[in-house]
Motif scaffolding. Sequence first.
Motif, PDB file in Angstrom:
ATOM      1  N   SER A 154     -36.899   7.089  28.637  1.00  0.00           N
ATOM      2  CA  SER A 154     -37.889   6.086  29.049  1.00  0.00           C
ATOM      3  C   SER A 154     -38.257   6.304  30.509  1.00  0.00           C
ATOM      4  N   GLU A 155     -39.400   5.763  30.885  1.00  0.00           N
ATOM      5  CA  GLU A 155     -39.834   5.823  32.282  1.00  0.00           C
ATOM      6  C   GLU A 155     -39.492   4.548  33.043  1.00  0.00           C
ATOM      7  N   MET A 156     -39.438   3.420  32.334  1.00  0.00           N
ATOM      8  CA  MET A 156     -39.159   2.135  32.976  1.00  0.00           C
ATOM      9  C   MET A 156     -38.106   1.372  32.170  1.00  0.00           C
ATOM     10  N   LEU A 157     -37.348   0.549  32.870  1.00  0.00           N
ATOM     11  CA  LEU A 157     -36.327  -0.295  32.253  1.00  0.00           C
ATOM     12  C   LEU A 157     -36.537  -1.749  32.641  1.00  0.00           C
ATOM     13  N   ILE A 158     -36.311  -2.635  31.689  1.00  0.00           N
ATOM     14  CA  ILE A 158     -36.114  -4.051  32.005  1.00  0.00           C
ATOM     15  C   ILE A 158     -34.608  -4.259  32.061  1.00  0.00           C
ATOM     16  N   ALA A 159     -34.117  -4.604  33.243  1.00  0.00           N
ATOM     17  CA  ALA A 159     -32.672  -4.732  33.465  1.00  0.00           C
ATOM     18  C   ALA A 159     -32.346  -6.132  33.960  1.00  0.00           C
ATOM     19  N   SER A 160     -31.156  -6.591  33.633  1.00  0.00           N
ATOM     20  CA  SER A 160     -30.722  -7.914  34.074  1.00  0.00           C
ATOM     21  C   SER A 160     -29.355  -7.827  34.732  1.00  0.00           C
ATOM     22  N   ALA A 161     -29.080  -8.804  35.586  1.00  0.00           N
ATOM     23  CA  ALA A 161     -27.785  -8.903  36.262  1.00  0.00           C
ATOM     24  C   ALA A 161     -27.524 -10.370  36.586  1.00  0.00           C
ATOM     25  N   ILE A 162     -26.273 -10.676  36.808  1.00  0.00           N
ATOM     26  CA  ILE A 162     -25.847 -12.047  37.103  1.00  0.00           C
ATOM     27  C   ILE A 162     -25.687 -12.220  38.607  1.00  0.00           C
ATOM     28  N   ASP A 163     -26.341 -13.244  39.148  1.00  0.00           N
ATOM     29  CA  ASP A 163     -26.211 -13.585  40.568  1.00  0.00           C
ATOM     30  C   ASP A 163     -25.141 -14.666  40.694  1.00  0.00           C
ATOM     31  N   GLU A 164     -23.922 -14.241  40.958  1.00  0.00           N
ATOM     32  CA  GLU A 164     -22.809 -15.192  41.029  1.00  0.00           C
ATOM     33  C   GLU A 164     -22.937 -16.125  42.221  1.00  0.00           C
ATOM     34  N   SER A 165     -23.615 -15.697  43.276  1.00  0.00           N
ATOM     35  CA  SER A 165     -23.806 -16.555  44.448  1.00  0.00           C
ATOM     36  C   SER A 165     -24.767 -17.694  44.159  1.00  0.00           C
ATOM     37  N   ALA A 166     -25.527 -17.570  43.056  1.00  0.00           N
ATOM     38  CA  ALA A 166     -26.477 -18.617  42.671  1.00  0.00           C
ATOM     39  C   ALA A 166     -26.021 -19.306  41.393  1.00  0.00           C
TER      40      ALA A 166
END
Length: 395
Positions: A154-166
Amino acid sequence: MSAQQRPTPANPLQIARQLAAEFAETAAERDARGGTPKAQRDAIRASGLLALSIPTQFGGLGASWSETLSVVREFARVDSSIAHVFGFQHLMLATVRLFSRPDQWQPWFEQTARKNWFWGNALNPLDKRTVVKKFDGWREFSGKKSFCSGASDSEMLIASAIDESAGGKLLIAAIPSGRTGITLHGDWDNMGQRQTDSGSATFERVRVEEHELLLDPGPLSTPFACLRPLIAQLIFAHLFLGIAEGALEEARSYTLKESRPWFRSKAEHVSEDPYVLRHYGEFWAGLEAVRALVERAAGLLDEAWAKEHVLGSEERGQLALAIAAAKVNAIRTGLDVCSRIFEVTGARATSAALRLDRYWRNLRTQSLHDPLDYKLVELGDWALNQVPPTPTFYS
């Protein structure tokens, strides 16, 4: 395929059928091999269908969701792995459209149409192993993700992560697949959907710029933004229906060409055997019901999508119910058809070379990623208590 030869909005389904005929020739062999279907992905790139759902003003074909999902279903009849990643292509595009500002999604749409970008998935809200560090003007994603369908090649990714500070807030970004720190492991080796590249990815201090974050309006923030999970659910319903339709067509061909009546049958030909006919009648009746539900839900999605920001939560809830009903029936009927085709094809049809079991394996594998029992509970809560489904990433 040159720009002048690309499909127009009037003929994408014809193009998809031509591609599907090519894919069918190697589908069984590629199912055995697994891995990335590079040649088939490149054929889709060359076809222009990666821009199918992109509006014409941004260089796309301007197809409705009904039209886009029909192509997913067409591919699924012969190769559900390709149908899966193709459906996810348009789900990822919908994600940036629904979760980000026009000055973000419009350039992404234009570049996708111009450069034939494939988008992959690294958004798994239940997988919280990837976390965020915040810096001045940018973020850093670190951790591991599973079920990254279509991420390879693929050329692009939709990625997610957890913001523990929020407080554990989910952050979603659109980033280049080849960015430093991203490793796609190619470790998908499951019994079904074997060429979806749904394995794991590692993020090692991957830099994410502020303009790549999908913050405004953000995930599931409005009734319109809450269409994203419903699009995903309806993609799967079309996938399941296409798989079952493909299984039925291949079984029909085998029955007519290879099967013989059982020795106690009074029929001269298997096509006249009453028990074989009964099975085919049940298959057809079940699939006709699923077709009606799936096509109705797609039409309702088109209507909801056209309303954009004036879409109300009540209408969104009714759409969720229609899609859930379609998906439940697509799974149940699909599994039944894909399992019972052997009752009308016979013992020889279990030959490993035919790999007729791939239809059941593919449907069974994908259907497990969103438990049917919980979908039925949502429908039951509506049927009994008139409570519509609460928007989540799965409903």
